[in-house]
Design an enzyme around this catalytic site. Structure first.
Site, PDB file in Angstrom:
ATOM      1  N   HIS A   1      -3.194  -5.418   2.305  1.00 49.12           N
ATOM      2  CA  HIS A   1      -2.437  -5.284   3.542  1.00 49.12           C
ATOM      3  C   HIS A   1      -2.850  -6.351   4.545  1.00 49.12           C
ATOM      4  CE1 HIS A   1      -5.346  -2.089   5.300  1.00 49.12           C
ATOM      5  NE2 HIS A   1      -5.967  -3.078   4.777  1.00 49.12           N
TER       6      HIS A   1
ATOM      7  N   CYS B   1       0.825  -1.221   0.000  1.00 44.79           N
ATOM      8  CA  CYS B   1       0.000   0.000   0.000  1.00 44.79           C
ATOM      9  C   CYS B   1       0.862   1.276   0.000  1.00 44.79           C
ATOM     10  CB  CYS B   1      -0.951  -0.060   1.190  1.00 44.79           C
ATOM     11  SG  CYS B   1      -2.372   1.021   1.019  1.00 44.79           S
TER      12      CYS B   1
ATOM     13  N   ARG C   1     -12.376   5.820  -2.159  1.00 43.94           N
ATOM     14  CA  ARG C   1     -11.451   4.754  -1.770  1.00 43.94           C
ATOM     15  C   ARG C   1     -11.941   3.411  -2.258  1.00 43.94           C
ATOM     16  NH1 ARG C   1      -7.942   6.673   2.138  1.00 43.94           N
ATOM     17  NH2 ARG C   1      -7.031   4.647   2.537  1.00 43.94           N
TER      18      ARG C   1
END
Lengths: 487, 246
Positions: free
Chosen positions: B196, B96, B130
């Site tokens: 992640h 990320c 997002r």
């Protein structure tokens, strides 16, 4: 109240009546309807009332609940929101519901106080309408980042809310740098609470790993004013502690309200931190009160202290109020019982179950620490869901230090993400023979199984996240006759 | 003699967003269970980074405010050493924000230009919306070509330049940019992804692949890892498939 507000209140009451008819909890929908009709409803209903607000990441429900019970013990009439109804809609519902309670109390000459748990984002929007006299900020930890965004945003919400709440005395956690920094520019309204520095050094220190993998993740390693790494004289847990910035000098303020372990342990000497009644000493100015901790665990040092502080400050603010001195507050807090799902111990036959809601890394870390120290623990049951209200991202379980503690022999796992939780435990080195994992549909059966393997007089500790707790609660109501949460 | 593996955790006190620690635990566990003497060393702001010391370098994701604290240290102080390590074929895992900072530039949604290292030829453009959710990818990288499972949460859209290949192809989720079905990046031995947290724990073949590459680079010869079962990991992977929502 203007005409529009009156219509809003009537409509909300109708909605409540319908929901009750179908035995549904009426915690947010009535408020939503009322706000739709009268967007200003919170301000109108809160006008002239005495308000205490509690916001922050962890401890909101427990602290709100403690303040409420203490005030009731002291003869006040308290209006408070139930379990998690802490957005604007829940606050509006609570205020509307409270109108009749207010009226009855006043006709019998009682003083009314609203004690409101307020979501951090909702606090920025509603603080100006609520106009609290005391505003408590418990702490700031990472929490469902996919829902709330970054911690700095949450902090900005709180800052805006505190500006709006211009009449409030502000109670801030001195040990949390992210909260303590909110004092800047508001110094004359701020009162700090925190753990005694000497007491911090007695906190359990996690064993240092030999592999180099840090035990836990800190949420505030660097000074937010000058980006220098903080140093600590002593730590409490997480990023809480006696911090200072070696560069710009920003440091913890010695708190007006403090808590420490009681030096003289006396008869309670055998008690562990996980036992009800663990002795602690609270201090305010020259006064000191030794009390049995009403709800155990190190995090409840803070919740208990901030609740006592909020009540003490209210006593200083209310004109002619003599029933709310520091010593009165300290004395009344020890009778408080746990709030919904927060260390709630429920007897089941000759055993008991204890619910510890866990929603974020530090919450889970505290709960694990608690269970590992509980003398009566015989079984630990973890449930992990990933619905909207839980946060979709469950990878935070990897931030939690499972490795450095010993747990009850038998561990049970369920929830929609039971596989993820199982893997987390396996990677923590827990033998797979000790773990029983099953899908959410069977989570009730797993309670039965866990209880049947739990010894007489022992306790099964259940650690669910939010929606898992709601689902599990319903099952416990059906199977074990517990009372529904909306009462 | 016991094999040794040294992992560098860059900026553990700043790049540690939701579960990055899990990736290190996965590397550690699957190395230690094979008898490899595996050590993780933290290196943060102001500290010297010696690229020759490490076999594997891990760079996680952080919150924006925290990434900006370390940006200068990463680009200026450690920049040359990191680039040297990349060209010396050291194995990197970048997640990320760490992935983005290894690239050439990051343009925020308001047009602000953020300096990046430029160790690999990828660029990122920030957007307001997002990408958040569970992800599934296909990759040719590891034996048996298992599906990879992850969780993404990023507002940056990353585009791969010349000389850089994607780590995987998106099956579900957004991946690098939501447009070209690519996920992550590979340049030399630098492996980047937007997944992640529990990425490596749920993808043990990927963990093993990184361990193997790191040992191969250390020895300068092909390496075969001892067999290690994936019973626990498979159990978790199966439950993801059965409980899959929207």
């Amino acid at each position: 109240m203007n005409f529009r507000a009156a219509v809003a209140v009537r409509s909300a009451r109708t909605v409540t009546a319908i929901l009750r008819l179908f035995r549904r909890g009426a915690t947010t929908l009535p408020g939503r309807v009322a706000i739709r009709i009268c967007p200003d409803i919170i301000r109108q209903l809160a006008d002239g009332e005495t308000m205490i607000t509690v916001t922050g990441t962890n401890g909101k429900t427990t602290t709100t609940h403690m303040i409420s019970e203490m005030l009731e013990n002291r003869g006040f009439t308290v209006i408070t929101n139930v379990s998690g109804a802490n957005l604007a809609t829940g606050l509006a519902s609570t205020l509307i519901e409270g109108l009749r309670i207010r009226k009855n109390a006043r006709s019998s000459g009682k003083t009314v106080v609203h004690v409101l748990e307020t979501d951090e984002a909702a606090f920025s929007k509603t603080a100006g309408s609520l106009m609290p006299r005391v505003a408590v900020v418990t702490n700031l930890f990472r929490d469902q980042l996919d829902r709330y965004g970054e911690l700095s945003h949450t902090q900005a919400f709180l800052s805006r809310g505190l500006d709006e709440a211009a009449d409030a005395r502000i109670l801030l956690n001195a040990d949390d740098s992210l909260v303590a920094s909110l004092a800047k520019g508001r110094e004359n309204r701020v009162i700090f609470f925190g753990m005694d520095e000497a007491a911090m050094t007695r906190n359990t220190v996690t064993k240092a790993g030999t592999t180099g993998l840090g035990a836990t993740t800190s949420d505030a390693s660097y000074c937010q004013f000058c980006q220098t790494k903080y140093e600590y004289n002593a730590r409490s847990f997480g990023h809480l502690g006696d911090f200072f910035c070696p560069s710009c000098g920003f440091s913890r303020t010695r708190p007006a309200f403090s808590v420490s372990y009681s030096e003289d342990n006396g008869e309670e000497g055998e008690l562990s931190l996980s036992d009800v009644g663990f002795p602690v000493t609270l201090r305010y100015q020259e006064e000191e009160a030794r009390i049995p901790l009403p709800i155990p665990g190190l995090h409840n040092f803070y919740n208990t202290l901030s609740a006592v502080a909020a009540v003490t400050l209210l006593g200083e603010i209310l004109p002619g109020e003599s029933k709310l001195s520091f010593s009165d507050a300290a004395a009344s807090v020890s009778a408080v019982k746990p709030a919904f799902g927060r260390l709630e111990k429920i007897p089941v036959g000759d055993k008991s179950v204890c619910l510890l809601l866990v929603k974020n890394p530090v919450g889970l870390e505290r709960a694990l620490s608690f269970v590992s120290q509980a003398g009566d623990a015989d079984g630990m049951y973890l449930l992990l869901n990933s619905n909207d209200a839980d946060g979709k991202d469950i990878s935070w379980i990897w931030d939690v230090d499972f490795e450095s503690r010993a747990y009850p022999d038998k561990i049970f796992v369920s929830g929609e993400r039971y596989g993820d939780m199982y893997l987390r435990l396996a990677y923590a080195g827990i033998d797979r023979d000790r773990i029983t994992a099953c899908p959410m549909e069977l989570c009730g059966d797993l309670v039965d199984q866990a209880l049947s393997s739990c010894g007489e007089g022992k306790c099964l500790y259940i650690l669910p996240n939010y929606t898992a707790m709601l689902a599990l609660r319903e099952i416990l109501v059906k199977r074990y006759g517990m009372k529904p949460f909306w009462k | 003699m016991r094999e040794q593996l040294r992992i560098c955790h860059l900026y553990p006190d700043l790049l540690n967003l939701y579960g990055d620690r899990g990736n290190l635990q996965a590397l550690l566990r699957r190395a230690v269970l094979r008898g490899i003497d595996c050590r993780i060393e933290p290196v943060t702001i102001g500290e010297h980074f010696d690229p020759d010391r490490y076999d594997l370098i891990f760079l996680g994701g952080g919150q924006d405010a925290e990434q900006n604290i370390l940006r200068e240290d990463f680009v200026s102080l450690k920049g040359e050493a990191v680039k040297y390590a990349v060209e010396a074929d050291k194995v990197f895992l970048c997640i990320c924000g760490g992935y983005q900072m290894m690239g050439t530039e990051y343009i925020e949604h308001d047009g602000t230009h953020l300096e990046c290292l430029g160790a690999i030829n990828v660029r990122t453009v920030g957007k307001k919306i997002r990408y958040i959710g569970d992800t599934v990818y296909e990759t040719e990288l590891v034996p048996d070509k298992p599906l990879l499972y992850g969780f993404e949460n990023h507002s940056g859209r990353t585009y791969l330049g010349d000389g850089v290949k994607p780590l995987a192809k998106v099956v579900s989720g957004a991946g690098n940019n939501g447009e070209d079905q690519t996920e992550g990046a590979i340049y030399r031995n630098v492996y980047c992804t937007y997944s992640h947290g529990s990425f490596l724990p749920k993808n043990p073949q990927m963990t093993d692949f990184l361990l193997q590459r790191a040992l191969e680079v250390q020895k300068g010869a092909p390496v075969t890892l001892d067999y290690l079962d994936t019973i626990d990991e498979d159990f978790a992977r199966e439950t993801i498939q059965t409980c899959k929502k929207t």
